[in-house]
Scaffold this motif. Structure first.
Motif, short mmCIF file in Angstrom:
data_model
loop_
_atom_site.label_atom_id
_atom_site.label_comp_id
_atom_site.label_asym_id
_atom_site.label_seq_id
_atom_site.Cartn_x
_atom_site.Cartn_y
_atom_site.Cartn_z
N GLY A 277 0.83 -1.20 0.00
CA GLY A 277 0.00 0.00 0.00
C GLY A 277 0.86 1.25 0.00
O GLY A 277 2.02 1.23 0.41
N VAL A 278 0.29 2.35 -0.45
CA VAL A 278 1.02 3.62 -0.54
C VAL A 278 0.56 4.54 0.58
O VAL A 278 -0.57 5.03 0.58
CB VAL A 278 0.79 4.30 -1.91
N MET A 279 1.42 4.76 1.54
CA MET A 279 1.11 5.65 2.66
C MET A 279 1.18 7.11 2.20
O MET A 279 2.08 7.49 1.46
CB MET A 279 2.11 5.46 3.80
N THR A 280 0.25 7.90 2.68
CA THR A 280 0.28 9.33 2.35
C THR A 280 1.19 10.11 3.29
O THR A 280 1.76 11.13 2.91
CB THR A 280 -1.14 9.93 2.42
N ALA A 281 1.33 9.64 4.53
CA ALA A 281 2.16 10.34 5.51
C ALA A 281 2.48 9.40 6.66
O ALA A 281 1.87 8.34 6.80
CB ALA A 281 1.45 11.59 6.03
N GLY A 282 3.44 9.81 7.47
CA GLY A 282 3.77 9.04 8.67
C GLY A 282 2.79 9.34 9.79
O GLY A 282 1.82 10.06 9.62
N GLY A 283 3.05 8.74 10.95
CA GLY A 283 2.16 8.94 12.09
C GLY A 283 2.55 8.04 13.24
O GLY A 283 3.68 7.56 13.32
N SER A 284 1.60 7.78 14.11
CA SER A 284 1.83 6.92 15.27
C SER A 284 0.64 6.00 15.45
O SER A 284 -0.50 6.36 15.11
CB SER A 284 2.02 7.75 16.54
N VAL A 285 0.91 4.81 15.97
CA VAL A 285 -0.15 3.88 16.35
C VAL A 285 -0.05 3.66 17.85
O VAL A 285 0.99 3.24 18.35
CB VAL A 285 -0.01 2.51 15.64
N ASN A 286 -1.11 3.98 18.55
CA ASN A 286 -1.19 3.73 19.99
C ASN A 286 -2.37 2.78 20.20
O ASN A 286 -3.51 3.21 20.35
CB ASN A 286 -1.40 5.04 20.75
N ALA A 287 -2.08 1.48 20.14
CA ALA A 287 -3.14 0.48 20.20
C ALA A 287 -2.63 -0.75 20.95
O ALA A 287 -1.58 -1.30 20.59
CB ALA A 287 -3.59 0.09 18.78
N PRO A 288 -3.32 -1.19 21.99
CA PRO A 288 -2.85 -2.31 22.81
C PRO A 288 -2.79 -3.61 22.01
O PRO A 288 -3.62 -3.87 21.14
CB PRO A 288 -3.88 -2.40 23.94
N ILE A 289 -1.79 -4.43 22.34
CA ILE A 289 -1.58 -5.70 21.64
C ILE A 289 -1.62 -6.85 22.64
O ILE A 289 -1.02 -6.78 23.71
CB ILE A 289 -0.23 -5.71 20.89
N GLY A 290 -2.34 -7.91 22.27
CA GLY A 290 -2.42 -9.11 23.10
C GLY A 290 -2.66 -10.32 22.22
O GLY A 290 -2.66 -10.23 20.98
N ARG A 291 -2.86 -11.46 22.84
CA ARG A 291 -3.14 -12.69 22.09
C ARG A 291 -4.41 -12.54 21.27
O ARG A 291 -5.40 -11.96 21.72
CB ARG A 291 -3.31 -13.85 23.05
N HIS A 292 -4.39 -13.07 20.06
CA HIS A 292 -5.58 -13.09 19.23
C HIS A 292 -6.64 -13.95 19.93
O HIS A 292 -6.33 -15.03 20.43
CB HIS A 292 -5.26 -13.68 17.86
N PRO A 293 -7.89 -13.49 19.99
CA PRO A 293 -8.90 -14.24 20.75
C PRO A 293 -9.21 -15.63 20.21
O PRO A 293 -9.68 -16.50 20.95
CB PRO A 293 -10.14 -13.33 20.67
N LYS A 294 -8.91 -15.87 18.92
CA LYS A 294 -9.24 -17.17 18.33
C LYS A 294 -8.02 -17.98 17.89
O LYS A 294 -8.13 -19.18 17.72
CB LYS A 294 -10.18 -16.97 17.13
N ARG B 98 -4.17 -18.61 19.03
CA ARG B 98 -3.18 -18.36 20.08
C ARG B 98 -1.78 -18.14 19.53
O ARG B 98 -0.90 -17.67 20.25
CB ARG B 98 -3.16 -19.54 21.06
N LYS B 99 -1.56 -18.44 18.25
CA LYS B 99 -0.23 -18.23 17.67
C LYS B 99 -0.07 -16.83 17.11
O LYS B 99 1.03 -16.44 16.71
CB LYS B 99 0.01 -19.26 16.56
N ARG B 100 -1.17 -16.08 17.09
CA ARG B 100 -1.14 -14.73 16.54
C ARG B 100 -1.33 -13.69 17.64
O ARG B 100 -1.87 -13.99 18.70
CB ARG B 100 -2.26 -14.54 15.51
N GLN B 101 -0.88 -12.48 17.36
CA GLN B 101 -1.17 -11.33 18.20
C GLN B 101 -2.20 -10.47 17.49
O GLN B 101 -2.42 -10.60 16.28
CB GLN B 101 0.11 -10.52 18.46
N ALA B 102 -2.82 -9.57 18.23
CA ALA B 102 -3.85 -8.72 17.63
C ALA B 102 -4.00 -7.45 18.45
O ALA B 102 -3.64 -7.41 19.63
CB ALA B 102 -5.18 -9.46 17.56
N VAL B 103 -4.52 -6.42 17.81
CA VAL B 103 -4.93 -5.23 18.55
C VAL B 103 -6.21 -5.58 19.29
O VAL B 103 -7.21 -5.96 18.67
CB VAL B 103 -5.15 -4.03 17.61
N THR B 104 -6.15 -5.50 20.62
CA THR B 104 -7.29 -5.90 21.43
C THR B 104 -7.34 -5.06 22.69
O THR B 104 -6.29 -4.71 23.25
CB THR B 104 -7.21 -7.40 21.80
N ALA B 105 -8.54 -4.73 23.14
CA ALA B 105 -8.71 -3.86 24.30
C ALA B 105 -8.07 -4.46 25.55
O ALA B 105 -7.67 -3.73 26.46
CB ALA B 105 -10.19 -3.59 24.54
#
Length: 319
Positions: free
Chosen positions: A176-193, A195-202
């Motif tokens: 994908g072509v990004m238009t600009a930089g930035g920041s991601v502030n999003a909690p990461i934990g185990r994927h709910p379904k 267990r071998k993956r991580q995911a953005v999760t509350a």
């Protein structure tokens, strides 16, 4: 000869309600929970200066103090695996990890790891927990890692990582072509379904990634990411969350996307790129011995240089 480990950590208010052994596992993450529990029971790990039980609750604000004897770990065998050493002295070792090298033995990878290589390179690391490893890179991610060669250095580096004062910068090539930089502030934990993956999760742990555009192509972007936190798969998860997954990522990459009208050589490299396009390019920390800030850089590996060359040629040819 056993080494004496001395360290202390203040329990943050956010850990209120946790058991002592759970809090200790978070605050002294370079030691196993079983080892920490044994130290608590032996009185080597105290709560506000007094012995406590592993199940005792913490409320925030207490001091955990560790004064324990660390014997050599004989579970893992040294192996003569080549290491690209960027820097080494009596206290730290900085390496440029190649793709395909697992950092720590685990189920499915009992040997042939960076830890085994470190024990061969420096046998004294058998007396340092996890052979001095204080942070990790994924198996297929290349680039810089720092290893502590003494308990004092390990304590210092772990505290710097927890205080978010270690600077870690990565090169990544995403779809994908990004238009600009930035920041991601999003909690990461185990994927709910899965267990071998991580995911953005509350329910995940806080995770912050800053990114900026280095170069744009017709359907891809070369970005530079700086970590504030060090969650598992953090850059891969955060960029996929933004819908800019890494090229070659088998877990978070999604479907293959080819630029329209691309030449066959570019199509081939995009189809067959063997790993996630991610490289730890820069590492800075306070040296545990001198107190000076040291900075290390690692050039892009050949596979990423070739990928960028193909993308650049395609961009210039088709515009």
């Amino acid at each position: 000869m056993p080494q004496i480990l001395e360290a202390q950590q203040r329990v943050p208010d956010a850990m209120a309600g946790l058991r002592l052994d759970q809090a200790a596992a978070e605050l002294f993450a370079d030691h196993s929970r079983e080892r920490l529990k044994a130290w608590i029971k032996a009185g080597d790990l105290t709560l506000d200066g007094r012995p406590a039980k592993p199940k005792e609750k913490v409320y925030g604000g207490e001091w955990l103090r560790l004064n324990a004897e660390v014997a050599e770990d004989t579970r893992f065998e040294p192996e003569d695996i080549p290491l690209a050493v960027v820097y080494e002295d009596d206290e730290v070792l900085v390496i440029d990890k190649p793709a395909g090298l697992v950092v720590h033995p685990a189920a499915g990878n009992p040997d042939g790891t960076l830890l085994n290589a470190l024990l061969h390179h420096c046998p004294a690391l058998a007396g340092v927990p996890r052979a001095g490893i204080v942070h990790r890179l994924d198996k297929e991610t290349t680039g810089l890692m720092v290893v502590a060669k003494t308990l004092t250095a390990q304590t210092s580096l772990v505290e710097q990582l927890q205080a978010r004062t270690v600077s870690r910068e990565y090169d990544a090539v995403c779809v994908g072509v990004m238009t600009a930089g930035g920041s991601v502030n999003a909690p990461i934990g185990r994927h709910p379904k899965d267990r071998k993956r991580q995911a953005v999760t509350a329910s995940g742990k806080p995770a912050v990634t800053h990114y900026r555009v280095v170069e744009r192509f017709r359907a891809h972007t070369h970005v530079r990411c700086r970590l504030e936190t060090g969650r598992t798969h953090q850059i891969r998860v955060h960029l996929a969350h933004l819908r800019y997954p890494l090229i070659g990522d088998p877990v978070y990459g999604g479907r293959l996307k080819l630029p329209p009208g691309a030449a066959e050589p570019l199509k081939e490299i995009l189809r067959e790129f063997p790993r996630q396009a991610l490289h730890a390019r820069k590492l800075a920390f306070v040296h545990p011995g001198s107190g000076e800030t040291v900075i290390f850089r690692a050039s892009l590996p050949d596979d990423l240089l070739m990928l960028l060359d193909y993308l650049r040629d395609d961009h210039e040819t088709m515009r």
